[in-house]
Every structure is written in structure tokens, then in C-alpha cells.
Scaffold this motif. Structure first.
Motif, PDB file in Angstrom:
ATOM      1  N   GLU A 176     -19.526 -12.421 -37.656  1.00 38.91           N
ATOM      2  CA  GLU A 176     -20.960 -12.452 -37.367  1.00 38.91           C
ATOM      3  C   GLU A 176     -21.249 -13.244 -36.095  1.00 38.91           C
ATOM      4  N   VAL A 177     -20.515 -14.331 -35.906  1.00 35.93           N
ATOM      5  CA  VAL A 177     -20.691 -15.150 -34.699  1.00 35.93           C
ATOM      6  C   VAL A 177     -20.295 -14.345 -33.463  1.00 35.93           C
ATOM      7  N   ARG A 178     -19.168 -13.634 -33.538  1.00 34.98           N
ATOM      8  CA  ARG A 178     -18.728 -12.822 -32.396  1.00 34.98           C
ATOM      9  C   ARG A 178     -19.716 -11.694 -32.120  1.00 34.98           C
ATOM     10  N   ALA A 179     -20.231 -11.058 -33.165  1.00 39.50           N
ATOM     11  CA  ALA A 179     -21.223  -9.990 -32.984  1.00 39.50           C
ATOM     12  C   ALA A 179     -22.486 -10.535 -32.323  1.00 39.50           C
ATOM     13  N   SER A 180     -22.870 -11.740 -32.698  1.00 38.80           N
ATOM     14  CA  SER A 180     -24.043 -12.366 -32.097  1.00 38.80           C
ATOM     15  C   SER A 180     -23.791 -12.682 -30.622  1.00 38.80           C
ATOM     16  N   ALA A 181     -22.602 -13.186 -30.317  1.00 38.89           N
ATOM     17  CA  ALA A 181     -22.244 -13.482 -28.923  1.00 38.89           C
ATOM     18  C   ALA A 181     -22.225 -12.197 -28.095  1.00 38.89           C
ATOM     19  N   LEU A 182     -21.708 -11.117 -28.671  1.00 43.38           N
ATOM     20  CA  LEU A 182     -21.684  -9.832 -27.978  1.00 43.38           C
ATOM     21  C   LEU A 182     -23.096  -9.348 -27.686  1.00 43.38           C
ATOM     22  N   GLN A 183     -23.988  -9.469 -28.673  1.00 45.27           N
ATOM     23  CA  GLN A 183     -25.382  -9.057 -28.479  1.00 45.27           C
ATOM     24  C   GLN A 183     -26.039  -9.891 -27.377  1.00 45.27           C
ATOM     25  N   PHE A 184     -25.748 -11.191 -27.357  1.00 47.09           N
ATOM     26  CA  PHE A 184     -26.326 -12.085 -26.357  1.00 47.09           C
ATOM     27  C   PHE A 184     -25.864 -11.708 -24.952  1.00 47.09           C
ATOM     28  N   VAL A 185     -24.563 -11.455 -24.792  1.00 48.57           N
ATOM     29  CA  VAL A 185     -24.023 -11.083 -23.480  1.00 48.57           C
ATOM     30  C   VAL A 185     -24.586  -9.739 -23.036  1.00 48.57           C
ATOM     31  N   ARG A 186     -24.711  -8.802 -23.957  1.00 47.56           N
ATOM     32  CA  ARG A 186     -25.313  -7.509 -23.621  1.00 47.56           C
ATOM     33  C   ARG A 186     -26.750  -7.688 -23.145  1.00 47.56           C
ATOM     34  N   LYS A 187     -27.492  -8.540 -23.828  1.00 44.16           N
ATOM     35  CA  LYS A 187     -28.895  -8.786 -23.466  1.00 44.16           C
ATOM     36  C   LYS A 187     -28.985  -9.402 -22.070  1.00 44.16           C
ATOM     37  N   LEU A 188     -28.179 -10.412 -21.811  1.00 51.70           N
ATOM     38  CA  LEU A 188     -28.240 -11.096 -20.515  1.00 51.70           C
ATOM     39  C   LEU A 188     -27.757 -10.227 -19.366  1.00 51.70           C
ATOM     40  N   SER A 189     -26.712  -9.451 -19.618  1.00 44.44           N
ATOM     41  CA  SER A 189     -26.140  -8.648 -18.547  1.00 44.44           C
ATOM     42  C   SER A 189     -26.903  -7.348 -18.326  1.00 44.44           C
ATOM     43  N   ALA A 208     -14.427 -10.057 -17.437  1.00 44.89           N
ATOM     44  CA  ALA A 208     -15.467 -11.090 -17.383  1.00 44.89           C
ATOM     45  C   ALA A 208     -16.426 -10.955 -18.561  1.00 44.89           C
ATOM     46  N   PHE A 209     -16.761  -9.726 -18.928  1.00 43.27           N
ATOM     47  CA  PHE A 209     -17.653  -9.463 -20.056  1.00 43.27           C
ATOM     48  C   PHE A 209     -17.029  -9.998 -21.349  1.00 43.27           C
ATOM     49  N   GLU A 210     -15.769  -9.670 -21.589  1.00 45.00           N
ATOM     50  CA  GLU A 210     -15.079 -10.126 -22.798  1.00 45.00           C
ATOM     51  C   GLU A 210     -14.931 -11.647 -22.804  1.00 45.00           C
ATOM     52  N   ALA A 252     -16.976 -13.766 -21.441  1.00 45.84           N
ATOM     53  CA  ALA A 252     -18.303 -14.307 -21.763  1.00 45.84           C
ATOM     54  C   ALA A 252     -18.563 -14.233 -23.263  1.00 45.84           C
ATOM     55  N   VAL A 253     -18.181 -13.139 -23.890  1.00 42.02           N
ATOM     56  CA  VAL A 253     -18.354 -13.007 -25.340  1.00 42.02           C
ATOM     57  C   VAL A 253     -17.497 -14.046 -26.062  1.00 42.02           C
ATOM     58  N   ASP A 254     -16.251 -14.199 -25.649  1.00 40.40           N
ATOM     59  CA  ASP A 254     -15.354 -15.175 -26.273  1.00 40.40           C
ATOM     60  C   ASP A 254     -15.892 -16.595 -26.133  1.00 40.40           C
ATOM     61  N   GLU A 255     -16.377 -16.924 -24.946  1.00 37.26           N
ATOM     62  CA  GLU A 255     -16.918 -18.268 -24.720  1.00 37.26           C
ATOM     63  C   GLU A 255     -18.187 -18.487 -25.533  1.00 37.26           C
ATOM     64  N   GLY A 256     -18.999 -17.452 -25.678  1.00 41.59           N
ATOM     65  CA  GLY A 256     -20.200 -17.563 -26.494  1.00 41.59           C
ATOM     66  C   GLY A 256     -19.856 -17.791 -27.956  1.00 41.59           C
ATOM     67  N   ALA A 257     -18.829 -17.132 -28.433  1.00 43.08           N
ATOM     68  CA  ALA A 257     -18.404 -17.303 -29.821  1.00 43.08           C
ATOM     69  C   ALA A 257     -17.802 -18.683 -30.042  1.00 43.08           C
ATOM     70  N   MET A 258     -17.159 -19.266 -29.031  1.00 39.04           N
ATOM     71  CA  MET A 258     -16.549 -20.586 -29.160  1.00 39.04           C
ATOM     72  C   MET A 258     -17.602 -21.691 -29.284  1.00 39.04           C
ATOM     73  N   VAL A 259     -18.789 -21.461 -28.775  1.00 41.74           N
ATOM     74  CA  VAL A 259     -19.842 -22.471 -28.822  1.00 41.74           C
ATOM     75  C   VAL A 259     -20.159 -22.825 -30.274  1.00 41.74           C
ATOM     76  N   ASP A 260     -20.131 -21.833 -31.153  1.00 39.40           N
ATOM     77  CA  ASP A 260     -20.416 -22.061 -32.558  1.00 39.40           C
ATOM     78  C   ASP A 260     -19.424 -23.032 -33.181  1.00 39.40           C
ATOM     79  N   LYS A 261     -18.210 -23.040 -32.700  1.00 36.27           N
ATOM     80  CA  LYS A 261     -17.170 -23.887 -33.261  1.00 36.27           C
ATOM     81  C   LYS A 261     -17.212 -25.292 -32.697  1.00 36.27           C
ATOM     82  N   GLY A 262     -18.113 -25.536 -31.746  1.00 38.50           N
ATOM     83  CA  GLY A 262     -18.203 -26.843 -31.124  1.00 38.50           C
ATOM     84  C   GLY A 262     -17.093 -27.094 -30.130  1.00 38.50           C
ATOM     85  N   GLU A 263     -16.397 -26.044 -29.734  1.00 37.08           N
ATOM     86  CA  GLU A 263     -15.305 -26.196 -28.779  1.00 37.08           C
ATOM     87  C   GLU A 263     -15.850 -26.238 -27.362  1.00 37.08           C
TER      88      GLU A 263
END
Length: 80
Positions: free
Chosen positions: A38-51, A63-65, A67-78
Motif C-alpha cells: 500500500e505504501v509503494r502504491a501510494s508513492a507511485l500515485q504521488f510520483v505520477r501526480k507530480l510528474s 528516475a521514475f522508479e 522516485a517511487v522507491d525513495e517515496g516508499a522509503m520515507v514511510d520507513k523513516g529511512e
């Protein structure tokens, strides 16, 4: 750049910010916590919206992938 041009640019930026902020919703129901999928799907939606792209071109795919990976990592506090 003259003062009128600066004011126009600032006004356009404020309008864009208001549009983006209107789409942010307060989250509720934190239980159960979001799954990694769910976190990765949310990150993907966010990157799609911004781009503005549903799918990246071949040239931008990495670069797209990333961005999605980095967005998903934010949830983990990394750190990104």
C-alpha cells in the motif's frame, strides 16, 4: 525581472500551491497500519501526480522508479 513580473510569478506559484493543497486529505484510521504494498502504491500515485505521467518514457524510467522507491522509503523513516 521587473516588479510586476515577479508579482505575477509569485501569484501563479501561490495558485498552484493552493490547488495541490486542496487535494491533500487528513488521514484517519491508522489501524491496521499500511502494508508495504500500500505504501509503494501510494508513492507511485504521488510520483505520477507530480510528474504528470502515468508511465515514464524509456529514457526516464530509472528516475521514475527511483522516485517511487525513495517515496516508499520515507514511510520507513529511512534517510533518502
Amino acid at each position: 525581472m521587473d516588479v510586476a513580473a515577479v508579482i505575477k510569478v509569485n501569484s501563479q506559484q501561490e495558485s498552484i500551491s493552493k490547488i495541490i493543497l486542496q487535494n491533500i486529505k487528513v488521514l484517519a484510521n491508522f489501524e491496521p497500519p499500511a502494508t508495504p504494498d500500500e505504501v509503494r502504491a501510494s508513492a507511485l500515485q504521488f510520483v505520477r501526480k507530480l510528474s504528470g505521467m502515468n508511465r515514464p518514457s524509456h529514457a526516464n524510467e530509472a528516475a521514475f522508479e527511483r522516485a517511487v522507491d525513495e517515496g516508499a522509503m520515507v514511510d520507513k523513516g529511512e534517510p533518502v
